[in-house]
Design a protein around this motif. Structure first.
Motif, PDB file in Angstrom:
ATOM      1  N   ARG A 203     -22.649 -44.432  -6.844  1.00 49.81           N
ATOM      2  CA  ARG A 203     -23.275 -44.444  -5.520  1.00 49.81           C
ATOM      3  C   ARG A 203     -24.288 -43.318  -5.349  1.00 49.81           C
ATOM      4  O   ARG A 203     -24.312 -42.360  -6.107  1.00 49.81           O
ATOM      5  N   THR A 204     -25.100 -43.432  -4.311  1.00 48.87           N
ATOM      6  CA  THR A 204     -26.105 -42.422  -3.985  1.00 48.87           C
ATOM      7  C   THR A 204     -25.616 -41.539  -2.837  1.00 48.87           C
ATOM      8  O   THR A 204     -25.923 -40.371  -2.777  1.00 48.87           O
ATOM      9  N   LYS A 205     -24.842 -42.135  -1.932  1.00 46.43           N
ATOM     10  CA  LYS A 205     -24.420 -41.387  -0.740  1.00 46.43           C
ATOM     11  C   LYS A 205     -22.901 -41.338  -0.698  1.00 46.43           C
ATOM     12  O   LYS A 205     -22.257 -42.375  -0.869  1.00 46.43           O
ATOM     13  N   PHE A 206     -22.346 -40.170  -0.465  1.00 42.81           N
ATOM     14  CA  PHE A 206     -20.902 -40.017  -0.393  1.00 42.81           C
ATOM     15  C   PHE A 206     -20.538 -39.573   1.010  1.00 42.81           C
ATOM     16  O   PHE A 206     -20.936 -38.497   1.455  1.00 42.81           O
ATOM     17  N   VAL A 207     -19.821 -40.432   1.701  1.00 42.58           N
ATOM     18  CA  VAL A 207     -19.531 -40.203   3.112  1.00 42.58           C
ATOM     19  C   VAL A 207     -18.027 -40.103   3.296  1.00 42.58           C
ATOM     20  O   VAL A 207     -17.276 -40.908   2.755  1.00 42.58           O
ATOM     21  N   LEU A 208     -17.611 -39.118   4.053  1.00 41.42           N
ATOM     22  CA  LEU A 208     -16.197 -39.009   4.395  1.00 41.42           C
ATOM     23  C   LEU A 208     -15.943 -39.748   5.698  1.00 41.42           C
ATOM     24  O   LEU A 208     -16.802 -39.802   6.571  1.00 41.42           O
ATOM     25  N   ASP A 209     -14.755 -40.282   5.821  1.00 40.60           N
ATOM     26  CA  ASP A 209     -14.324 -40.833   7.096  1.00 40.60           C
ATOM     27  C   ASP A 209     -14.054 -39.656   8.051  1.00 40.60           C
ATOM     28  O   ASP A 209     -13.731 -38.553   7.619  1.00 40.60           O
ATOM     29  N   GLU A 210     -14.193 -39.933   9.354  1.00 39.89           N
ATOM     30  CA  GLU A 210     -13.908 -38.872  10.334  1.00 39.89           C
ATOM     31  C   GLU A 210     -12.520 -38.271  10.134  1.00 39.89           C
ATOM     32  O   GLU A 210     -12.315 -37.069  10.329  1.00 39.89           O
ATOM     33  N   SER A 211     -11.588 -39.112   9.714  1.00 38.18           N
ATOM     34  CA  SER A 211     -10.212 -38.623   9.536  1.00 38.18           C
ATOM     35  C   SER A 211     -10.117 -37.639   8.373  1.00 38.18           C
ATOM     36  O   SER A 211      -9.145 -36.892   8.265  1.00 38.18           O
ATOM     37  N   GLU A 212     -11.123 -37.646   7.497  1.00 37.51           N
ATOM     38  CA  GLU A 212     -11.111 -36.732   6.350  1.00 37.51           C
ATOM     39  C   GLU A 212     -11.883 -35.438   6.635  1.00 37.51           C
ATOM     40  O   GLU A 212     -12.047 -34.600   5.758  1.00 37.51           O
ATOM     41  N   MET A 213     -12.407 -35.293   7.837  1.00 33.66           N
ATOM     42  CA  MET A 213     -13.164 -34.086   8.166  1.00 33.66           C
ATOM     43  C   MET A 213     -12.222 -32.887   8.145  1.00 33.66           C
ATOM     44  O   MET A 213     -11.107 -32.958   8.657  1.00 33.66           O
ATOM     45  N   PRO A 214     -12.666 -31.770   7.529  1.00 35.66           N
ATOM     46  CA  PRO A 214     -11.797 -30.587   7.485  1.00 35.66           C
ATOM     47  C   PRO A 214     -11.404 -30.139   8.894  1.00 35.66           C
ATOM     48  O   PRO A 214     -12.205 -30.215   9.821  1.00 35.66           O
ATOM     49  N   ARG A 215     -10.167 -29.656   9.037  1.00 34.98           N
ATOM     50  CA  ARG A 215      -9.668 -29.204  10.343  1.00 34.98           C
ATOM     51  C   ARG A 215      -9.516 -27.686  10.387  1.00 34.98           C
ATOM     52  O   ARG A 215      -9.007 -27.127  11.347  1.00 34.98           O
ATOM     53  N   GLN A 216      -9.956 -27.046   9.296  1.00 39.55           N
ATOM     54  CA  GLN A 216      -9.896 -25.586   9.246  1.00 39.55           C
ATOM     55  C   GLN A 216     -11.165 -25.036   8.602  1.00 39.55           C
ATOM     56  O   GLN A 216     -11.737 -25.662   7.700  1.00 39.55           O
ATOM     57  N   TRP A 217     -11.606 -23.886   9.095  1.00 32.09           N
ATOM     58  CA  TRP A 217     -12.656 -23.149   8.398  1.00 32.09           C
ATOM     59  C   TRP A 217     -11.991 -22.246   7.360  1.00 32.09           C
ATOM     60  O   TRP A 217     -10.834 -21.849   7.502  1.00 32.09           O
ATOM     61  N   TYR A 218     -12.770 -21.874   6.348  1.00 33.00           N
ATOM     62  CA  TYR A 218     -12.224 -21.053   5.265  1.00 33.00           C
ATOM     63  C   TYR A 218     -12.780 -19.629   5.320  1.00 33.00           C
ATOM     64  O   TYR A 218     -13.990 -19.431   5.359  1.00 33.00           O
TER      65      TYR A 218
END
Lengths: 454, 454
Positions: free
Chosen positions: A4-19
């Motif tokens: 693929r050319t574009k890799f998209v995460l689902d909203e549910s996979e969005m990180p919930r913490q900063w590092y």
């Protein structure tokens, strides 16, 4: 490896913490110092400028900080942002290298800046602050904070470097459309501004002066706080959502970066992209080379001094240990306005001193050539800032063409150039020149460092 | 009903076919006529201007047309585009209505236009065409075609209305960054342009004149074809990907629209959004009211005549039966440049005559007020064109506030305003006025209709 050319995460996979990278470093960065006492600044010193939660984040030793639900809700307007494989650019270059870029231009204002503007506005609003002040150069940060303040019902006042205020009205108009107020800096509204105007009534202004004005106003009003768009630890912390998403997207792509390249001005885009990868590197799970790219006209990492300096021109901020060209240094007017800051984030500076990252400097005409090539291949016209990283990517990809190496390169296109098109016009018309930055000029600027810190 | 704000489709769920509404209508739209013979135009008449595949799509009676893999590959740079629930705007309005908007500003040029520019460039390239010509007003379409031509290795020449060329350089610079050439129109490069320039050397130009120039150049060179950004059946066909995606996203949201509102200039954004929903309505599966919103300064549907007229000023195009203000009509210089066309897509005009859609006209100051309210609530500054639809949404949502009706409203924000910020600046400064369009002016313009067609 995925086709693929574009890799998209689902909203549910969005990180919930900063590092927060600090606890994972072999040593912590040196503390900021109070300019009068030269003692490390404490929370009480910062309280007139920042809300308690951001002060806590500035010095936290926790590895992860939870992203509040209210912030996630605004992030979801544009996040998760896409990771692209630059297949068309690879083809145009004829390189065996695989080039990936994380694209932050999908945010409402077209850059990565809202990643920190949104939590900064949120924490201030939650602690009862009524108004935020800030500075802006070309206006990327000012428009991001204006957007974020509109989301949380805060007033917002922006001091914009006068040269940009006069010559680049588009971002000012965006700030005003979001309901914020813009003052050209230096302004007669502050003591710092009046002092400059008395000496030079036609002063074009600088980021350092604008910071002084915004800080002064915030410090003088208990219902007002100040917001900074880069440099500080908590700003870089918020930007790590870029790298955390990119890590997950590389898993989707089934690939691993050998080289990570980011442009550096104050350091927030760079830190945001690379810190999560650096965590993985420090843990021995991956081993990429990490390279910062700065403009040759403002080379704080490659030609600045690692020492204590002020963040602003008037000397109102704490002293921070960082790579600096001196707080009086005024870079040539290159188009990458976001990279025209005299200093470098203390955290990025420290990591550079630890030998964990490399740095190079690029002249702007090479960067714009790379930007045009990228635009024609990939369809996105990159902002002048990320063209620095793109130029370094292209350089490496062409090296791979020579050697046949299938290197995997990652960068961040931290914004698009819709409001920077006149700079492309000047490049295309052959009117762009690379002014040389002499050693004498750097030395003269470094001579303005605070005496006790030199 | 889902509690999310953003509804995103996976790439695998992106529609693989465009929808052609013609076979589902109770009667087909009247054919275009050859301006000399007044006979219906055949493929051979259009061959000098368009590639065979687009001519076939213009008259196809198939309900679905497959999207080529090469086009899907470019679409994936930004598609599927998000559908948002405008929860913050609903809250700001205090309405029980549920407002959704499909956002096309995520494309590389910031509008819906690439949805058709990409397939048009692709089919031309596949048939061996070397160069495309086109016209552009403010530049949304020109930058979209320049982007698409760069993707498929075509040369691209754009005639831009001189007033915009001089006053709004940003989009011209974007077109040039993508490698295309821009000429101010009227230009001395064509007979049509020279004729205008002889009569009026300072002519500010118009879309009709620019079309004449681009058509003339394409017709005179066998390796060159012409591309149009709206009005024609095949253009509306390509835009139906907007509505097809929105239908699937409404399934995700578990909701059904009661009212669909779209802005109309040439009709491509409107047709693209509503045709798939109209198919469902004609099949009796849903029953939304469908409303077109046009500018009061250029009201082809609400105040124009349904008759045969030319698409351009010089009378080089076929005669099309459409709602028109007369091909000599020059609208007042409102900021919604994309809505300043004297005619309306023949297909949208026909559907309006069939009573399947409603139409209203809005003055621009009401639209900008709506745009500012939308920007502060939703974080996206909408282009001047979709502010027309947003104004109509807000009007309906406030009506629901009175009645307590939980109406579900859908619109398309077909682009962002990054390059239209000076218009917002004028609105915020109180410098925007709504000029009245008198009946006398419309009658005078309609008197220029071709005699045999009146």
């Amino acid at each position: 490896m995925d086709t693929r050319t574009k890799f998209v995460l689902d909203e549910s996979e969005m990180p919930r913490q900063w590092y927060n990278i600090i606890p994972d470093l072999p040593s912590p960065p040196p503390p900021a110092l109070h300019p009068a006492t030269l003692e490390p600044v404490g929370p009480e010193d910062l309280a007139p400028l920042f809300p308690a939660e951001l002060i806590a984040q500035e010095v936290t030793t926790e590895r992860y900080v939870d992203i509040p639900e209210e912030v996630l809700e605004v992030y979801r307007l544009w996040r998760p942002s896409p990771l692209f494989r630059a297949r068309r650019l690879e083809k145009a270059l004829g390189t065996p290298a695989r080039i990936y870029y994380k694209y932050e231009g999908v945010s409402p204002v077209g850059s990565h800046k809202p990643n920190t503007a949104v939590p900064q506005a949120f924490y201030n609003a939650r602690e009862g602050v009524r108004r935020l002040t800030t500075e802006t150069g070309a206006g990327q940060w000012g428009s991001s904070l204006a957007f974020a303040c509109a989301q949380f019902g805060l007033e917002c006042e922006v001091w914009q470097v006068r040269a940009s205020y006069d010559q680049k009205p588009y971002r000012r108009l965006m700030i005003e459309t979001f309901g914020a107020t813009v003052h050209p800096s230096p302004s007669p509204l502050t003591a710092s501004g009046r002092k400059i105007l008395e000496a030079a009534p036609d002063s074009p202004g600088s980021l350092g002066i604008a910071i002084s004005e915004a800080v002064e106003v915030a410090a003088g009003d208990p219902q007002t706080r100040y917001a900074l768009g880069s440099v500080l630890n908590h700003v870089l912390l918020h930007q790590t959502i870029i790298g955390e998403e990119a890590l997950r997207q590389f898993e989707l792509a089934g690939d691993t970066p050998d080289l990570i390249v980011g442009c550096t001005g104050g350091g927030s885009n760079f830190g945001g992209l690379v810190f999560p990868f650096l965590r993985e590197k420090l843990a021995g799970r991956i081993n990429p080379v990490i390279r910062a790219v700065e403009p040759a006209a403002c080379p704080s990492l490659t030609r600045g001094k690692y020492t204590y300096d002020y963040g602003d021109t008037a000397g109102l901020t704490p002293l921070m240990k960082m790579h600096t060209l001196g707080h009086d240094f005024v870079p040539d007017p290159i188009h990458a306005g976001g990279l025209r800051y005299h200093g470098m984030s203390p955290l990025v500076s420290h990591i550079y001193e630890l030998g964990l990252i490399e740095a190079v400097a690029k002249p702007q005409s090479e960067c714009f050539a790379a930007g045009v090539q990228f635009a024609r291949a990939e369809g996105i016209v990159p902002a002048p800032e990320p063209t620095h990283a793109i130029a370094a990517c292209i350089e490496e990809a062409l090296r791979c063409k020579e050697t046949g190496e299938e290197k995997v390169i990652l960068t961040a296109v931290c914004g698009h150039a819709h409001l920077d098109l006149p700079a492309y016009g000047r490049y295309l018309a052959g009117e762009m020149e690379d002014l040389e930055l002499t050693s004498e000029r750097i030395e003269a600027a470094l001579a303005t460092l605070p005496e006790h810190a030199r």
